[in-house]
Each structure stands twice: as structure tokens, then as C-alpha cells.
Design a protein around this motif. Sequence first.
Motif, PDB file in Angstrom:
ATOM      1  N   LYS A 244       1.050  -1.336   0.183  1.00 24.57           N
ATOM      2  CA  LYS A 244       0.017   0.167   0.050  1.00 24.57           C
ATOM      3  C   LYS A 244       0.873   1.407   0.108  1.00 24.57           C
ATOM      4  O   LYS A 244       0.530   2.082  -0.645  1.00 24.57           O
ATOM      5  CB  LYS A 244      -1.130   0.010   1.152  1.00 24.57           C
ATOM      6  N   LEU A 245       1.928   1.339   0.764  1.00 28.24           N
ATOM      7  CA  LEU A 245       2.837   2.246   0.601  1.00 28.24           C
ATOM      8  C   LEU A 245       3.409   2.805  -0.675  1.00 28.24           C
ATOM      9  O   LEU A 245       3.552   3.705  -1.104  1.00 28.24           O
ATOM     10  CB  LEU A 245       3.844   2.280   1.796  1.00 28.24           C
ATOM     11  N   ASN A 246       3.774   1.736  -1.273  1.00 27.09           N
ATOM     12  CA  ASN A 246       4.526   1.832  -2.506  1.00 27.09           C
ATOM     13  C   ASN A 246       3.633   2.409  -3.721  1.00 27.09           C
ATOM     14  O   ASN A 246       3.774   3.090  -4.378  1.00 27.09           O
ATOM     15  CB  ASN A 246       5.172   0.665  -2.929  1.00 27.09           C
ATOM     16  N   LYS A 247       2.066   1.795  -3.316  1.00 27.07           N
ATOM     17  CA  LYS A 247       1.391   2.067  -4.315  1.00 27.07           C
ATOM     18  C   LYS A 247       0.895   3.475  -4.252  1.00 27.07           C
ATOM     19  O   LYS A 247       0.712   4.497  -5.108  1.00 27.07           O
ATOM     20  CB  LYS A 247      -0.118   1.282  -4.089  1.00 27.07           C
ATOM     21  N   PHE A 248       0.952   4.191  -2.814  1.00 27.35           N
ATOM     22  CA  PHE A 248       0.547   5.583  -2.739  1.00 27.35           C
ATOM     23  C   PHE A 248       1.734   6.405  -3.091  1.00 27.35           C
ATOM     24  O   PHE A 248       1.552   7.410  -3.782  1.00 27.35           O
ATOM     25  CB  PHE A 248       0.474   5.789  -1.251  1.00 27.35           C
ATOM     26  N   ILE A 249       3.093   6.224  -2.703  1.00 32.94           N
ATOM     27  CA  ILE A 249       4.315   6.928  -3.187  1.00 32.94           C
ATOM     28  C   ILE A 249       4.408   7.015  -4.607  1.00 32.94           C
ATOM     29  O   ILE A 249       4.867   8.035  -5.160  1.00 32.94           O
ATOM     30  CB  ILE A 249       5.367   6.347  -2.416  1.00 32.94           C
ATOM     31  N   ASN A 250       3.909   6.068  -5.427  1.00 33.79           N
ATOM     32  CA  ASN A 250       4.190   5.980  -6.696  1.00 33.79           C
ATOM     33  C   ASN A 250       3.050   6.521  -7.730  1.00 33.79           C
ATOM     34  O   ASN A 250       3.038   6.546  -9.004  1.00 33.79           O
ATOM     35  CB  ASN A 250       4.718   4.739  -7.358  1.00 33.79           C
ATOM     36  N   ASN A 251       2.097   7.238  -7.014  1.00 36.80           N
ATOM     37  CA  ASN A 251       0.751   7.417  -7.900  1.00 36.80           C
ATOM     38  C   ASN A 251       0.475   8.798  -7.246  1.00 36.80           C
ATOM     39  O   ASN A 251      -0.181   8.868  -6.344  1.00 36.80           O
ATOM     40  CB  ASN A 251      -0.208   6.571  -7.367  1.00 36.80           C
ATOM     41  N   LYS A 252       0.833   9.903  -8.054  1.00 37.59           N
ATOM     42  CA  LYS A 252       0.387  11.421  -7.579  1.00 37.59           C
ATOM     43  C   LYS A 252      -1.166  11.326  -7.785  1.00 37.59           C
ATOM     44  O   LYS A 252      -1.794  12.126  -6.815  1.00 37.59           O
ATOM     45  CB  LYS A 252       0.900  12.432  -8.544  1.00 37.59           C
ATOM     46  N   THR A 253      -1.961  10.846  -8.493  1.00 35.20           N
ATOM     47  CA  THR A 253      -3.264  10.963  -8.778  1.00 35.20           C
ATOM     48  C   THR A 253      -3.888  10.330  -7.557  1.00 35.20           C
ATOM     49  O   THR A 253      -4.778  11.000  -6.851  1.00 35.20           O
ATOM     50  CB  THR A 253      -3.858  10.193  -9.999  1.00 35.20           C
ATOM     51  N   LEU A 254      -3.450   9.213  -7.112  1.00 39.79           N
ATOM     52  CA  LEU A 254      -3.983   8.482  -5.893  1.00 39.79           C
ATOM     53  C   LEU A 254      -3.938   9.569  -4.685  1.00 39.79           C
ATOM     54  O   LEU A 254      -4.617   9.898  -3.790  1.00 39.79           O
ATOM     55  CB  LEU A 254      -3.394   7.081  -5.545  1.00 39.79           C
ATOM     56  N   GLN A 255      -2.780  10.048  -4.656  1.00 42.71           N
ATOM     57  CA  GLN A 255      -2.353  11.199  -3.551  1.00 42.71           C
ATOM     58  C   GLN A 255      -3.403  12.303  -3.434  1.00 42.71           C
ATOM     59  O   GLN A 255      -3.783  12.592  -2.285  1.00 42.71           O
ATOM     60  CB  GLN A 255      -0.945  11.711  -3.527  1.00 42.71           C
ATOM     61  N   GLU A 256      -3.552  12.776  -4.535  1.00 42.09           N
ATOM     62  CA  GLU A 256      -4.772  13.774  -4.675  1.00 42.09           C
ATOM     63  C   GLU A 256      -5.942  13.660  -4.348  1.00 42.09           C
ATOM     64  O   GLU A 256      -6.788  14.191  -3.519  1.00 42.09           O
ATOM     65  CB  GLU A 256      -4.688  14.638  -6.035  1.00 42.09           C
ATOM     66  N   GLU A 257      -6.377  12.296  -5.011  1.00 45.59           N
ATOM     67  CA  GLU A 257      -7.745  11.646  -4.317  1.00 45.59           C
ATOM     68  C   GLU A 257      -7.949  11.304  -3.128  1.00 45.59           C
ATOM     69  O   GLU A 257      -8.780  11.821  -2.592  1.00 45.59           O
ATOM     70  CB  GLU A 257      -8.109  10.441  -5.312  1.00 45.59           C
ATOM     71  N   LEU A 258      -6.975  10.695  -2.456  1.00 42.15           N
ATOM     72  CA  LEU A 258      -7.218  10.493  -0.983  1.00 42.15           C
ATOM     73  C   LEU A 258      -7.154  11.683  -0.096  1.00 42.15           C
ATOM     74  O   LEU A 258      -7.748  11.966   0.796  1.00 42.15           O
ATOM     75  CB  LEU A 258      -5.888   9.729  -0.408  1.00 42.15           C
ATOM     76  N   SER A 259      -6.210  12.824  -0.564  1.00 37.24           N
ATOM     77  CA  SER A 259      -6.269  13.994   0.342  1.00 37.24           C
ATOM     78  C   SER A 259      -7.636  14.670   0.248  1.00 37.24           C
ATOM     79  O   SER A 259      -8.123  15.004   1.057  1.00 37.24           O
ATOM     80  CB  SER A 259      -5.154  15.082  -0.464  1.00 37.24           C
ATOM     81  N   LYS A 260      -8.456  14.616  -1.014  1.00 37.06           N
ATOM     82  CA  LYS A 260      -9.759  15.266  -1.126  1.00 37.06           C
ATOM     83  C   LYS A 260     -10.850  14.554  -0.602  1.00 37.06           C
ATOM     84  O   LYS A 260     -11.654  15.003   0.327  1.00 37.06           O
ATOM     85  CB  LYS A 260     -10.064  15.339  -2.596  1.00 37.06           C
ATOM     86  N   LYS A 261     -10.583  13.151  -0.156  1.00 36.46           N
ATOM     87  CA  LYS A 261     -11.599  12.398   0.242  1.00 36.46           C
ATOM     88  C   LYS A 261     -11.351  12.579   1.835  1.00 36.46           C
ATOM     89  O   LYS A 261     -12.408  12.781   2.353  1.00 36.46           O
ATOM     90  CB  LYS A 261     -11.324  10.979   0.068  1.00 36.46           C
ATOM     91  N   CYS A 262     -10.228  12.626   2.316  1.00 39.72           N
ATOM     92  CA  CYS A 262      -9.985  12.665   3.753  1.00 39.72           C
ATOM     93  C   CYS A 262     -10.541  14.271   4.311  1.00 39.72           C
ATOM     94  O   CYS A 262     -11.052  14.177   5.302  1.00 39.72           O
ATOM     95  CB  CYS A 262      -8.658  12.469   4.249  1.00 39.72           C
ATOM     96  N   GLN A 263     -10.199  15.018   3.573  1.00 39.69           N
ATOM     97  CA  GLN A 263     -10.642  16.595   3.729  1.00 39.69           C
ATOM     98  C   GLN A 263     -12.144  16.441   4.136  1.00 39.69           C
ATOM     99  O   GLN A 263     -12.751  17.395   4.684  1.00 39.69           O
ATOM    100  CB  GLN A 263     -10.182  17.629   2.942  1.00 39.69           C
ATOM    101  N   LYS A 264     -12.880  16.028   3.072  1.00 36.90           N
ATOM    102  CA  LYS A 264     -14.390  15.818   2.995  1.00 36.90           C
ATOM    103  C   LYS A 264     -14.864  15.312   4.332  1.00 36.90           C
ATOM    104  O   LYS A 264     -15.839  15.813   4.973  1.00 36.90           O
ATOM    105  CB  LYS A 264     -14.824  15.073   1.851  1.00 36.90           C
ATOM    106  N   LEU A 265     -14.371  14.251   4.525  1.00 37.10           N
ATOM    107  CA  LEU A 265     -14.480  13.487   5.613  1.00 37.10           C
ATOM    108  C   LEU A 265     -14.452  14.176   6.986  1.00 37.10           C
ATOM    109  O   LEU A 265     -15.244  14.216   8.244  1.00 37.10           O
ATOM    110  CB  LEU A 265     -13.918  12.052   5.779  1.00 37.10           C
ATOM    111  N   GLY A 266     -13.286  14.947   7.004  1.00 42.61           N
ATOM    112  CA  GLY A 266     -12.838  15.586   8.331  1.00 42.61           C
ATOM    113  C   GLY A 266     -13.752  16.846   8.394  1.00 42.61           C
ATOM    114  O   GLY A 266     -14.358  17.058   9.680  1.00 42.61           O
TER     115      GLY A 266
END
Length: 288
Positions: A244-266
Motif C-alpha cells: 500500500k505504501l509503494n502504491k501511494f508513493i508512486n501514484n500522484k493521482t491517488l495522493q490527490e484523490e485521497l487528500s480530497k476524500k479525507c478533507q471531505k470526511l474531516g
Amino acid sequence: IISAKDPISAFLPIILKTFNKKEIKIVIEHHGDFLDLLLNQRNFYLKRIVKIISMVISNFTYKKCDLLRGVEETATKELANKYNQKYIYFPAWVDHTIFTNNKMARDNFLIVGNIIPRKGILFLIKQFHIFSTMNNNIYDLKIVGNTPNKEYLKKCQNFINKNNIENIHFIGSVDSHKISDLMNSSLLLLMASSYEGLPRVLIESSLCGLPSLSSSIRGISSPFGDQGGTLLYEYNNSSEFHQKLNKFINNKTLQEELSKKCQKLGAELAGENMFLNNWIRVEQILYE
């Protein structure tokens, strides 16, 4: 209304209410298995005696309180059924004016929490060291938190010293503003807890737009998880952690998507007036 952070803290208010007939309502907060947290987070002499005394006090206060207030539904409902109590659940208070996305450059990894075995800090240190070695040590890991268990802290420090690790840093305990700054300058929050209620740190990081990688346990897998900006791995499964860590670090699109999702939940969990509205519900239940 008196809100006690745990059943032990509720003892004196309940004694006052019972014997002085004070017109007060007592709410006990529930953040998980209190006895387990109490006994395993710190080293006690005569632990067996401490456990017995704590059990007696807890049984008394849980029976005598007016309401249980938990941060996670399932565990709170189980406790309420055991003591035939009313209950309500909502997240711990987080200052959304401090924890906010400042859109800073992000280049670190972060751990926030007490340095204790339950938080899995040593596991995270070891796994980050493996990951960092495979990536030419270009990332830093910063660890923020209190150190109530000095023996466990020493184990963590010994591993770092033995392996001559220079990119893992213990920051210690800092204020909320500093934690927010660290969250805003980090790529990913790392967690490896064996048990949580509904961790405040994930709400804080979510408000900062900081995704997380966490063990898949109750209190985290829902409401967080992929839908809330958190990548999950099986508890203590190092292989899945790295996947999971390598998947995250190698995928900028995933990083941006997760950032938006967590901010919405917060925002949904701790946005403006959310905590106030939840306590209005507490008052309504107590005086209905």
C-alpha cells in the motif's frame, strides 16, 4: 452536566451526586477498552491490585452515571447494553480553525500518538526503515507524541541507534499548532494501532488534507478507509503495508484523490458547529 473522560474520573462526581443529592447529570466518555488502555499504556507496580480497584470503581460509575458518550457506535452500544444505560456517540472535539489545509509542500512521513506498544510505533519504525532504504533515504519520518512508557521508547531508540538511522526523528510532545504544521508538510500519516476508538489524530489529519496508511481495525476501517482517505492494511502485515505504501508513493493521482476524500470526511466529522450540535443532543437526551 459533568463529563468525565473515563469511569475513574467519574467516581468523585458520582459520590457527590449520590450522597449530597446534587442536581447534576454525569456523562462518562468511552474511547475503547478502558482497563486495557489503562494497564497497558503505562507500567504500574502491583498491576493486579490496580486492575481490581479499577474494575470495582468502573462497575460502580458505569451503573450510576446518566449517559455514556462514545466516539464509535459498536463499542459504545455494547457497553451501554451491559449496564442498561442510555448512550450517544460522536467524535472527539477537534479545533477546525487550527487543523486546516494550508496547501504547503509535502515531503515527510509522520506519526502522531503516544509512544506505547498499542500504537505499534516500533513496527512503523522498522517498516519505514525498510522502505527508506529501498528509496535512497530521500524521505524523513517524524514522530510526535508523549512517552509514558520509557521502556518501550528505549526499544525504539535502540533500533534506530543500532541501525545508524538518521532520517527518523522523535519530536516529542508539541502543541496543536505545531502538529498542524507537521501534518501540512507531510505526505502521509502512518498508523499501526492494535486498538482505537475513533482516533482524533485521523480527524485532525483529515482536516489538513493529509491521507493516512493504517492498520485495518474497528474505529478506523469505518468511517475512514479508502472512502475517507485512509489506505488500510492487515494489522502487523508488513507485506501489505509495503504494498500500500509503494502504491501511494508512486501514484500522484491517488495522493490527490485521497487528500480530497479525507478533507471531505474531516469536515463532516468536525466541521463548524458540529461538536456544539452534538452536545445539544446530549442535553436533550439527559433532560427528555
